[in-house]
Design a protein around this motif. Sequence first.
Motif, PDB file in Angstrom:
ATOM      1  N   TRP A  72       0.842  -1.205   0.000  1.00  0.00           N
ATOM      2  CA  TRP A  72       0.000   0.000   0.000  1.00  0.00           C
ATOM      3  C   TRP A  72       0.872   1.248   0.000  1.00  0.00           C
ATOM      4  O   TRP A  72       1.878   1.312   0.705  1.00  0.00           O
ATOM      5  N   LEU A  73       0.462   2.234  -0.776  1.00  0.00           N
ATOM      6  CA  LEU A  73       1.026   3.586  -0.717  1.00  0.00           C
ATOM      7  C   LEU A  73      -0.091   4.532  -0.308  1.00  0.00           C
ATOM      8  O   LEU A  73      -1.186   4.493  -0.872  1.00  0.00           O
ATOM      9  N   TRP A  74       0.189   5.375   0.692  1.00  0.00           N
ATOM     10  CA  TRP A  74      -0.777   6.376   1.135  1.00  0.00           C
ATOM     11  C   TRP A  74      -0.242   7.762   0.812  1.00  0.00           C
ATOM     12  O   TRP A  74       0.962   8.043   0.956  1.00  0.00           O
ATOM     13  N   PRO A 125       0.550   0.738   5.394  1.00  0.00           N
ATOM     14  CA  PRO A 125       1.231   1.155   4.177  1.00  0.00           C
ATOM     15  C   PRO A 125       2.719   0.816   4.218  1.00  0.00           C
ATOM     16  O   PRO A 125       3.335   0.817   5.287  1.00  0.00           O
ATOM     17  N   VAL A 128       4.485   6.106   2.616  1.00  0.00           N
ATOM     18  CA  VAL A 128       3.603   7.267   2.766  1.00  0.00           C
ATOM     19  C   VAL A 128       4.262   8.439   2.046  1.00  0.00           C
ATOM     20  O   VAL A 128       5.471   8.669   2.186  1.00  0.00           O
ATOM     21  N   PHE A 152       6.630   2.237   8.126  1.00  0.00           N
ATOM     22  CA  PHE A 152       6.540   2.610   6.713  1.00  0.00           C
ATOM     23  C   PHE A 152       7.691   3.525   6.307  1.00  0.00           C
ATOM     24  O   PHE A 152       8.336   4.161   7.150  1.00  0.00           O
TER      25      PHE A 152
END
Length: 410
Positions: A72-74, A125, A128, A152
């Motif tokens: 995941w990338l936020w 994530p 970030v 992260f």
Amino acid sequence: MIPYGKQDINQQDIAAVIAVLQSDFLTQGPQVPLFEAALMQHTGAEHAVVCNSATSALHLACLALELGTGDWLWTTPITFVASANCGLYCGAQVDLVDIDPATYNLCPKALEQKLIIAKAQNKLPKVVVPVHLCGQSCDMVAIHALSLQYGFKIIEDAAHAIGGEYQGKPIGGGDYSDITIFSFHPVKIVTTAEGGAALTNQQALADKMALLRSHGITRDKALMGPVAGFDMDGQGDWYYQQVALGFNYRMTELQAALGVSQMQRLTQFVVERRRLALRYNQLLADLPLTLPVQLGQTNSAWHLYVVGLQLEEGGFFQKKQLSKKLVFSQLRTLGIGVHVHYIPVHTQPYYQAMGFTVGDYPVAESYYQQALSLPLFHGMTDVQQDEVVAALHDVLVDHELESSVRRTGI
């Protein structure tokens, strides 16, 4: 038309580019490392990898941090879509964190609450991407502390922020992140026509980004391996190997030479932008606008000057029968090149198809309903700024478009 932003090119810049045109190298020559050295000298970062765009630099940064399928990338919903797209390029999933209502940057409190939920769901994530909107740094101390707690990596999207400062140090030094990205698009503070850079203090990340920037090809024998059925001893200085799947994200010598020249005026650019921003603060104080908020530990580079139209129920704008659309169009008619930065990422059709919906990030949506970027650029005169302010007075207070057109001659 007074534009919202524009490049500032002088004779020194032109001469630098002409010198490259008259040289032996138009690409992969001495200017690229010179530009990288200028960025390192300014920021204090140990490594810089310049690219053909900031989007390319974001992609390389994600790859260097090994973002991929299942990760995941936020990032924030109030940014240009490249800040989120870079995660999709790597096969990762993207999520967003709502903004701080005062600074419009990614909100550390909202980030913490989302991390608590994500940990319980095993969806934390891997990366970030806080975005330094308008040139003001996010609260990197708070975000970095959360990164240590939740594991992260951080890519600072500082596309707006070269020349800005955080805690008395230049943005880009990497004290609270793994990689920092700059943009050199023509409307940015320093331009290379198109271009970007990734800065880091980690040798391994710099090496990986430099390799992937140029097709994954190397001439470094330490990175090469044996090739079955191939006479390695018979290979000379011409020999290279592709050791990874890379891209052609290189910056040309022409772009780098322009960047080297522009960097010599970075301080001048930012000082003048800050003067103009302060002058806006004074000239707009009596208008029904929310003016930019600056935190004590930041010193913005002022890429953008964004005001908020106070559109609350029953307020000034409703009484005047004014909407954002009407204000925008009337100012454009008067020759004021206002703009809007940005349309929230989660409202874009491509992201809606991924499951995002209007209402997911209410603070970002409220910001978008009100936000208006006013002209701000190096070379903007006080007379031009006075014209912007006068037009705002006419449209917002007097609401006399026709008289404004007569007065300005537009």
